[in-house]
Design an enzyme around this catalytic site. Structure first.
Site, PDB file in Angstrom:
ATOM      1  N   CYS A   1      39.276  45.398  42.621  1.00  0.00           N
ATOM      2  CA  CYS A   1      39.520  46.385  41.572  1.00  0.00           C
ATOM      3  C   CYS A   1      38.355  47.373  41.558  1.00  0.00           C
ATOM      4  O   CYS A   1      37.231  47.042  41.917  1.00  0.00           O
ATOM      5  CB  CYS A   1      39.648  45.700  40.217  1.00  0.00           C
ATOM      6  SG  CYS A   1      39.938  46.875  38.867  1.00  0.00           S
TER       7      CYS A   1
ATOM      8  N   ASP B   1      36.867  48.471  39.099  1.00  0.00           N
ATOM      9  CA  ASP B   1      35.979  48.176  37.979  1.00  0.00           C
ATOM     10  C   ASP B   1      34.536  48.009  38.471  1.00  0.00           C
ATOM     11  O   ASP B   1      34.282  47.258  39.406  1.00  0.00           O
ATOM     12  CB  ASP B   1      36.459  46.871  37.324  1.00  0.00           C
ATOM     13  CG  ASP B   1      35.818  46.641  35.979  1.00  0.00           C
ATOM     14  OD1 ASP B   1      34.579  46.551  35.933  1.00  0.00           O
ATOM     15  OD2 ASP B   1      36.549  46.558  34.980  1.00  0.00           O
TER      16      ASP B   1
ATOM     17  N   HIS C   1      40.077  40.379  38.645  1.00  0.00           N
ATOM     18  CA  HIS C   1      38.996  39.897  37.784  1.00  0.00           C
ATOM     19  C   HIS C   1      39.477  39.603  36.377  1.00  0.00           C
ATOM     20  O   HIS C   1      40.532  40.063  35.957  1.00  0.00           O
ATOM     21  CB  HIS C   1      37.843  40.901  37.761  1.00  0.00           C
ATOM     22  CG  HIS C   1      38.219  42.234  37.190  1.00  0.00           C
ATOM     23  ND1 HIS C   1      37.890  42.624  35.919  1.00  0.00           N
ATOM     24  CD2 HIS C   1      38.916  43.263  37.723  1.00  0.00           C
ATOM     25  CE1 HIS C   1      38.361  43.840  35.698  1.00  0.00           C
ATOM     26  NE2 HIS C   1      38.993  44.253  36.773  1.00  0.00           N
TER      27      HIS C   1
ATOM     28  N   CYS D   1      40.836  42.935  33.195  1.00  0.00           N
ATOM     29  CA  CYS D   1      41.132  44.140  33.969  1.00  0.00           C
ATOM     30  C   CYS D   1      41.891  45.157  33.114  1.00  0.00           C
ATOM     31  O   CYS D   1      43.010  44.896  32.671  1.00  0.00           O
ATOM     32  CB  CYS D   1      41.956  43.775  35.200  1.00  0.00           C
ATOM     33  SG  CYS D   1      42.208  45.182  36.287  1.00  0.00           S
TER      34      CYS D   1
HETATM   35 ZN    ZN Z   1      40.231  45.808  37.011  1.00  0.00          ZN
END
Ligand code: ZN
Ligand code: ZN
Length: 529
Positions: free
Chosen positions: A187, A189, A256, A267
């Site tokens: 991801c 992130d 995650h 997420c």
């Molecule tokens: Zn994420």
């Protein structure tokens, strides 16, 4: 919640006062006169407990070292993290110091001197020169300083001597496990920005393909193309393995979640729902596998692996494939549980537990065990991650203070693949803004809370790589930077109007050891270097 502010505050408190300002002397031996309360109440958050020094530490951490942990590597990584965070944390206090001088004579000279001493680079001269007419544009100074700090970090990382031995050993290990290429998609992130270096402890040269996508929704078609490229190399050149070697391409997808605040800090792209995040990544892996099997003859197939990361403490869970490669959300090895079951044990016993855990997980869910190569790979990933679990225990009390977002800037384009650190950047891989609009909007939303709410701008680093062997490649990369910058500025007119969006542009040749080149028409001062 803005945990970054708290960290900055702590850091400033530890910082020396500016020259000429007295600091209150530290009360001598304050701790010695404190009475000791045997029945002292713990004021730690749920899941945390007071240690012998009275600090709150995660109850998941042990008071002694784990036998399989790489202590030397942990010390190196901790040192790097501290140095990087300190450089970003110094920006605000330095700019405050400079702002206080803005009506003094020879302001520009003094400001540049302070910037050089404390930040290691000069500020854009135009901004300082304009200060006497109006007030100093602190937003612009902040944005350019963040981007410049990162640029210097990236430059340092690229000029570090390349240690090929470690990466080669890992590549050999992958091949022994039956995988001629390992490709990781995670991801976007920022809490996963340290995935390779810290969480999985994989040398990045051994994983040349690693990209981030909001919600781990990687591009299946693009991935099929990349797979074909890898296979073509094998058939034409026998690199990295011969076509008849029986090895496969391994695709790893990483989602995650947050164990301490699952409904809010998971997420964002999947509404902070663990199962949705895991299922979405699993669906992409299955689509990729099916695309290869259907699109190419001769029994073409790829291996896939799904990993979840608890962003509170970096512990992974590895979903165990069955003998046919199929995975389920429920059948996984929880590495935090393994850590706790093996910490304080003898090394041989810990190794024995590690060697049994994959088959145990499969058996518990009534599934067949994975192939031995896949099992070996999973064991290596679990072992590597044990070091990271202990790292977070030692350096972050077992749970990051910034369990949420605390990224410093948004990284757009090809990403700076040498600088790996948790929460450093929110990443959007894109070649046009239309293509990455969804990722970008999520990033801007995160930064509206992190920065704009405090009056600070959103720093955006636009970076593209080019092949210096292709004529005109550099010019096209520069043009792409400018095009993407213009599109970003057009997409967020309100931020632009208020000076709350600061973009920097750099290009870099793909060849190893190439320097980052600043693209003109730029908010970073090209002459400050
Ligand atoms: Zn994420
Ligand atoms: Zn990378």
């Amino acid at each position: 919640m803005d945990t970054r502010k708290r960290r900055e505050h702590l850091h400033q408190a530890a910082h020396a006062a500016p020259v000429g300002m007295a600091m209150r002397p530290r009360p001598a031996a304050a701790t010695a006169v404190m009475p000791s309360w045997p029945q002292r109440l713990s004021f730690c958050a749920p899941g945390m407990q007071a240690d012998s020094k009275g600090d709150c530490v995660s109850t998941l951490c042990a008071s002694h070292a784990h036998p399989l942990v790489d202590q030397a590597r942990n010390a190196l990584l901790a040192d790097y993290e501290r140095r990087v965070q300190a450089r970003f944390d110094d920006i605000v206090p330095t700019l405050k110091q400079i702002a206080a001088l803005q009506h003094d004579t020879d302001f520009e000279t003094r400001a540049q001197q302070i910037a050089r001493d404390r930040l290691g680079f000069e500020l854009p001269a135009v901004v300082l020169a304009d200060a006497w007419v109006t007030t100093l544009d602190m937003r612009r100074l902040y944005g350019t300083s963040v981007l410049r700090t990162f640029l210097e970090l990236a430059r340092e990382a690229y000029t570090q001597p390349y240690n090929g031995a470690e990466a080669e050993a890992m590549t050999r290990f992958f091949i022994e496990c039956g995988f001629h290429e390992v490709d990781v998609s995670a991801c976007a992130d920022g809490r996963l920005k340290g995935l390779l270096q810290y969480i999985l402890r994989l040398p990045q040269q051994a994983v040349p393909r690693h990209k981030s996508y909001a919600g781990t929704l990687f591009d299946v078609e693009l991935n099929v193309k990349q797979w074909a490229e890898t296979e073509l190399h094998r058939f034409r050149e026998g690199v990295p393995t011969l076509p008849d070697a029986g090895t496969r391409y391994l695709k790893i997808a990483v989602y995650h979640f947050s164990s301490s605040d699952p409904l809010h800090e998971g997420c964002a792209a999947h509404g902070s729902d663990d199962r949705r995040a895991g299922q979405a990544a699993l669906d992409r892996l299955e689509a990729f596998g099916t695309a290869i099997e259907n699109g190419f003859c001769c029994g073409a197939s790829v291996a896939t692996l799904l990993i979840g990361v608890d962003t509170d403490n970096d512990a992974i869970r590895v979903h165990v494939p069955d003998a046919q490669g199929g995975m389920s959300l429920d059948c996984h090895v929880d590495n935090m549980a393994l850590y706790q079951a093996t910490v304080g044990k003898a090394e041989s016993e810990a190794l024995w537990r590690l060697g049994a855990i994959v088959e145990e997980a499969a058996r518990r869910h009534g599934r067949s065990a994975p192939e031995s190569g896949m099992r070996r790979l999973i064991e290596r990933l679990l072992m590597n991650n044990l070091s990271q679990i202990e790292y977070v225990c030692t350096n972050h009390r077992g749970r990051y203070a910034d369990i949420g977002h605390a990224e410093r800037f948004i990284s757009i384009g090809d990403g700076f693949d040498k600088v790996h650190l948790r929460n450093l950047a929110y990443i959007g891989h894109m070649h046009t803004v239309e293509e990455g609009a969804a990722d970008l909007d999520v990033g801007i939303k995160i930064f509206s809370r992190l920065n704009v709410a405090r009056g600070l701008p959103v720093p955006v680093a636009i970076h593209y790589r080019y092949d210096s062997q292709v004529p005109g490649g550099k010019e096209r990369a520069e043009a792409r930077c400018r095009r993407v910058k213009a599109a970003i500025e057009a997409r967020y007119p309100v931020l632009m109007r208020d000076g709350l969006l600061v973009c920097g542009m750099t290009v870099q040749a793909k060849q190893p050891g190439s320097d980052l080149e600043i693209v003109a028409d730029n908010d970073i001062d090209a002459h400050g270097h």
